[in-house]
Motif scaffolding. Structure first.
Motif, PDB file in Angstrom:
ATOM      1  N   MET A  52      -6.766  14.718  15.533  1.00  0.00           N
ATOM      2  CA  MET A  52      -5.801  14.204  16.603  1.00  0.00           C
ATOM      3  C   MET A  52      -5.894  14.147  17.368  1.00  0.00           C
ATOM      4  N   GLN A  53      -6.930  14.132  18.303  1.00  0.00           N
ATOM      5  CA  GLN A  53      -7.033  13.715  19.580  1.00  0.00           C
ATOM      6  C   GLN A  53      -7.456  12.229  19.548  1.00  0.00           C
ATOM      7  N   GLY A  54      -7.651  10.902  18.631  1.00  0.00           N
ATOM      8  CA  GLY A  54      -8.701  10.489  18.352  1.00  0.00           C
ATOM      9  C   GLY A  54      -7.491   9.011  17.903  1.00  0.00           C
ATOM     10  N   PHE A  55      -7.291   9.523  16.549  1.00  0.00           N
ATOM     11  CA  PHE A  55      -5.827   8.503  16.182  1.00  0.00           C
ATOM     12  C   PHE A  55      -4.649   8.682  16.254  1.00  0.00           C
ATOM     13  N   GLU A 107       0.580   1.918   1.272  1.00  0.00           N
ATOM     14  CA  GLU A 107      -0.366   0.465   1.723  1.00  0.00           C
ATOM     15  C   GLU A 107      -1.668   1.380   2.760  1.00  0.00           C
ATOM     16  N   LEU A 108      -3.235   0.863   2.168  1.00  0.00           N
ATOM     17  CA  LEU A 108      -4.948   1.901   2.581  1.00  0.00           C
ATOM     18  C   LEU A 108      -5.113   0.388   3.449  1.00  0.00           C
ATOM     19  N   ARG A 109      -6.239   0.326   4.203  1.00  0.00           N
ATOM     20  CA  ARG A 109      -7.301  -0.200   4.299  1.00  0.00           C
ATOM     21  C   ARG A 109      -8.299   1.035   4.373  1.00  0.00           C
ATOM     22  N   GLU A 110      -9.970   0.216   4.078  1.00  0.00           N
ATOM     23  CA  GLU A 110     -10.570   1.099   4.361  1.00  0.00           C
ATOM     24  C   GLU A 110     -11.300   1.897   5.530  1.00  0.00           C
ATOM     25  N   VAL A 111     -11.384   3.146   5.519  1.00  0.00           N
ATOM     26  CA  VAL A 111     -11.733   4.227   6.138  1.00  0.00           C
ATOM     27  C   VAL A 111     -12.349   3.350   7.641  1.00  0.00           C
ATOM     28  N   GLN A 112     -13.305   2.288   7.652  1.00  0.00           N
ATOM     29  CA  GLN A 112     -14.146   1.976   8.843  1.00  0.00           C
ATOM     30  C   GLN A 112     -13.467   1.097   9.244  1.00  0.00           C
ATOM     31  N   GLU A 113     -12.258   0.656   8.678  1.00  0.00           N
ATOM     32  CA  GLU A 113     -10.752  -0.427   9.893  1.00  0.00           C
ATOM     33  C   GLU A 113     -10.228   1.231  10.597  1.00  0.00           C
ATOM     34  N   GLY A 163      -8.587   2.878  15.807  1.00  0.00           N
ATOM     35  CA  GLY A 163      -7.527   4.775  16.262  1.00  0.00           C
ATOM     36  C   GLY A 163      -6.778   4.396  15.560  1.00  0.00           C
ATOM     37  N   GLN A 164      -6.440   3.632  15.069  1.00  0.00           N
ATOM     38  CA  GLN A 164      -4.438   3.607  14.350  1.00  0.00           C
ATOM     39  C   GLN A 164      -4.952   3.132  13.188  1.00  0.00           C
ATOM     40  N   GLY A 165      -3.575   4.575  12.422  1.00  0.00           N
ATOM     41  CA  GLY A 165      -3.278   3.911  11.070  1.00  0.00           C
ATOM     42  C   GLY A 165      -2.115   4.757  10.555  1.00  0.00           C
ATOM     43  N   ASN A 166      -2.070   4.369   9.248  1.00  0.00           N
ATOM     44  CA  ASN A 166      -0.773   5.140   8.506  1.00  0.00           C
ATOM     45  C   ASN A 166      -1.251   6.341   8.399  1.00  0.00           C
ATOM     46  N   GLU A 167      -0.216   8.013   8.141  1.00  0.00           N
ATOM     47  CA  GLU A 167      -1.340   9.059   7.861  1.00  0.00           C
ATOM     48  C   GLU A 167      -1.500   8.607   6.674  1.00  0.00           C
ATOM     49  N   HIS A 168      -1.574   7.991   5.736  1.00  0.00           N
ATOM     50  CA  HIS A 168      -2.401   8.052   4.563  1.00  0.00           C
ATOM     51  C   HIS A 168      -3.488   7.994   4.875  1.00  0.00           C
ATOM     52  N   GLU A 169      -3.744   7.007   6.317  1.00  0.00           N
ATOM     53  CA  GLU A 169      -5.380   6.278   6.310  1.00  0.00           C
ATOM     54  C   GLU A 169      -6.012   7.514   7.327  1.00  0.00           C
ATOM     55  N   ILE A 170      -5.070   7.861   8.152  1.00  0.00           N
ATOM     56  CA  ILE A 170      -5.638   9.129   9.381  1.00  0.00           C
ATOM     57  C   ILE A 170      -6.352  10.556   8.187  1.00  0.00           C
ATOM     58  N   ALA A 171      -5.979  10.652   7.033  1.00  0.00           N
ATOM     59  CA  ALA A 171      -5.935  11.421   5.828  1.00  0.00           C
ATOM     60  C   ALA A 171      -7.366  11.187   5.483  1.00  0.00           C
ATOM     61  N   CYS A 172      -7.721   9.814   5.381  1.00  0.00           N
ATOM     62  CA  CYS A 172      -9.082   8.911   4.193  1.00  0.00           C
ATOM     63  C   CYS A 172     -10.054   9.896   5.180  1.00  0.00           C
ATOM     64  N   VAL A 173      -9.616   8.912   6.993  1.00  0.00           N
ATOM     65  CA  VAL A 173     -11.147   8.957   8.028  1.00  0.00           C
ATOM     66  C   VAL A 173     -11.323  10.693   8.352  1.00  0.00           C
ATOM     67  N   LEU A 174     -10.012  12.034   7.797  1.00  0.00           N
ATOM     68  CA  LEU A 174     -10.891  13.092   8.243  1.00  0.00           C
ATOM     69  C   LEU A 174     -11.846  13.472   6.671  1.00  0.00           C
ATOM     70  N   ALA A 175     -11.126  13.417   5.857  1.00  0.00           N
ATOM     71  CA  ALA A 175     -11.814  13.480   4.570  1.00  0.00           C
ATOM     72  C   ALA A 175     -13.118  13.267   4.566  1.00  0.00           C
ATOM     73  N   ALA A 176     -12.989  11.660   5.047  1.00  0.00           N
ATOM     74  CA  ALA A 176     -14.489  11.216   4.878  1.00  0.00           C
ATOM     75  C   ALA A 176     -15.804  12.093   6.238  1.00  0.00           C
ATOM     76  N   ALA A 177     -14.887  11.991   6.651  1.00  0.00           N
ATOM     77  CA  ALA A 177     -15.705  13.236   8.036  1.00  0.00           C
ATOM     78  C   ALA A 177     -16.523  14.295   7.594  1.00  0.00           C
ATOM     79  N   TYR A 178     -15.289  15.101   6.576  1.00  0.00           N
ATOM     80  CA  TYR A 178     -15.558  16.523   6.123  1.00  0.00           C
ATOM     81  C   TYR A 178     -16.536  16.088   4.539  1.00  0.00           C
TER      82      TYR A 178
END
Length: 300
Positions: free
Chosen positions: A188-191, A210-216, A221-236
């Motif tokens: 929430m703070q970083g993206f 439209e989705l980019r790979e999580v590393q992008e 440090g930004q993305g659409n909400e679907h990409e941000i969900a992917c970042v959180l799931a990958a971190a978990y």
């Protein structure tokens, strides 16, 4: 046990009607509206897969009451779908199989009777959940730890992000639910949310995300909400906490009225993504997974 981990608040019964259309190609012509190129769809065998999820932490589908109608052009076909839940993360799909077909249009209409509810999270109960010995999970949550397109927990950028968040300490040194809340706050703070991720066709009908790979997403440090969900799931997942992405249809602004997908490829529409992470009560002989929703974008 974690039976009361998620309690139901207000409930609502719905029928979500989805229509999937596949038509002959109009792309690539100078003016597809005035001078359409007729390209019939012709194949020996084809299958249409459509998600018919049985349940999530905030809904249940009356799977025996699911309806479907499949049409070739305007001709209704007598087809009975086959349903399978042999997919990772609890996904479930219907399959409609077609043979020896030549047509200009295929249309599948699916009716999903749903009961949805507000989720009431019992955090005190969640604190009783522990990491399983050796991080050995049952098959379903274990599948929510694996690599996945757009959500790769083994990518170096994900590992570096998790390492930075935990200051190099073992992620599993703290209770799973505490880790889950901490990681969600970091996202929430970083993206920053940028764009809808929604794609439309020439007429403005919704055709996908439209989705980019999580590393992008991590790099910018930004993305659409679907990409941000992917970042959180990958971190978990990188931390050893099973997580899955849920894609849903948000009717909160319509108050239950009929709400088709809005036209226009730039509109975010009502399609939303969030994450569910898994907690286990390891004090029981047969621990069962409890899925907890977290919506880092909505909570921003």
């Amino acid at each position: 046990a974690l039976a009361g981990l998620i309690k139901r608040g207000r409930t609502k019964d719905w029928i979500l009607r989805c229509t999937l259309s596949v038509r002959d190609g109009l792309a690539g012509t100078p003016n597809p509206v005035v001078n359409p190129a007729v390209r019939p769809l012709k194949f020996d065998t084809a299958s249409i897969l459509f998600p018919v999820l049985a349940s999530s932490s905030s809904h249940e589908t009356t799977v025996d009451a699911v309806t479907s109608v499949l049409r070739l052009d305007t001709r209704e076909q007598k087809l009975t779908p086959e349903f399978s839940d042999k997919y990772p993360c609890g996904a479930r799909y219907g399959r409609w199989t077609l043979k020896d077909v030549e047509t200009r249009a295929i249309e599948l209409e699916v009716g999903l009777p749903l009961t949805t509810w507000e989720t009431v999270f019992d955090e005190a109960l969640a604190l009783k959940a522990a990491w399983p010995p050796g991080n050995s999970y049952p098959a379903l949550p274990a599948s929510a730890l694996a690599e996945q397109k757009y959500c790769d927990p083994k990518h170096a950028s994900v590992a570096a992000m998790v390492r930075d968040w935990t200051e190099g300490k073992p992620a599993q040194a703290i209770p799973p639910v505490v880790l889950a809340k901490f990681f969600a706050s970091k996202v929430m703070q970083g993206f920053r949310v940028n764009g809808s991720g929604r794609r439309g066709d020439l007429s403005g009908q919704f055709i996908g995300l439209e989705l980019r790979e999580v590393q992008e997403t991590i790099a910018t440090g930004q993305g659409n909400e679907h990409e941000i969900a992917c970042v959180l799931a990958a971190a978990y997942r990188a931390a050893g906490l099973p997580a899955r992405i849920v894609i849903g249809y948000d009717l909160s602004k319509t108050k239950g009225s009929s709400a088709p997908f809005p036209r226009g490829g730039s509109s975010g529409g009502n399609v939303r993504s969030w994450v569910e992470f898994c907690l286990m009560d390891m004090t029981t002989k047969a621990p069962t997974p409890g899925w907890v929703p977290v919506d880092a974008v909505r909570q921003k």
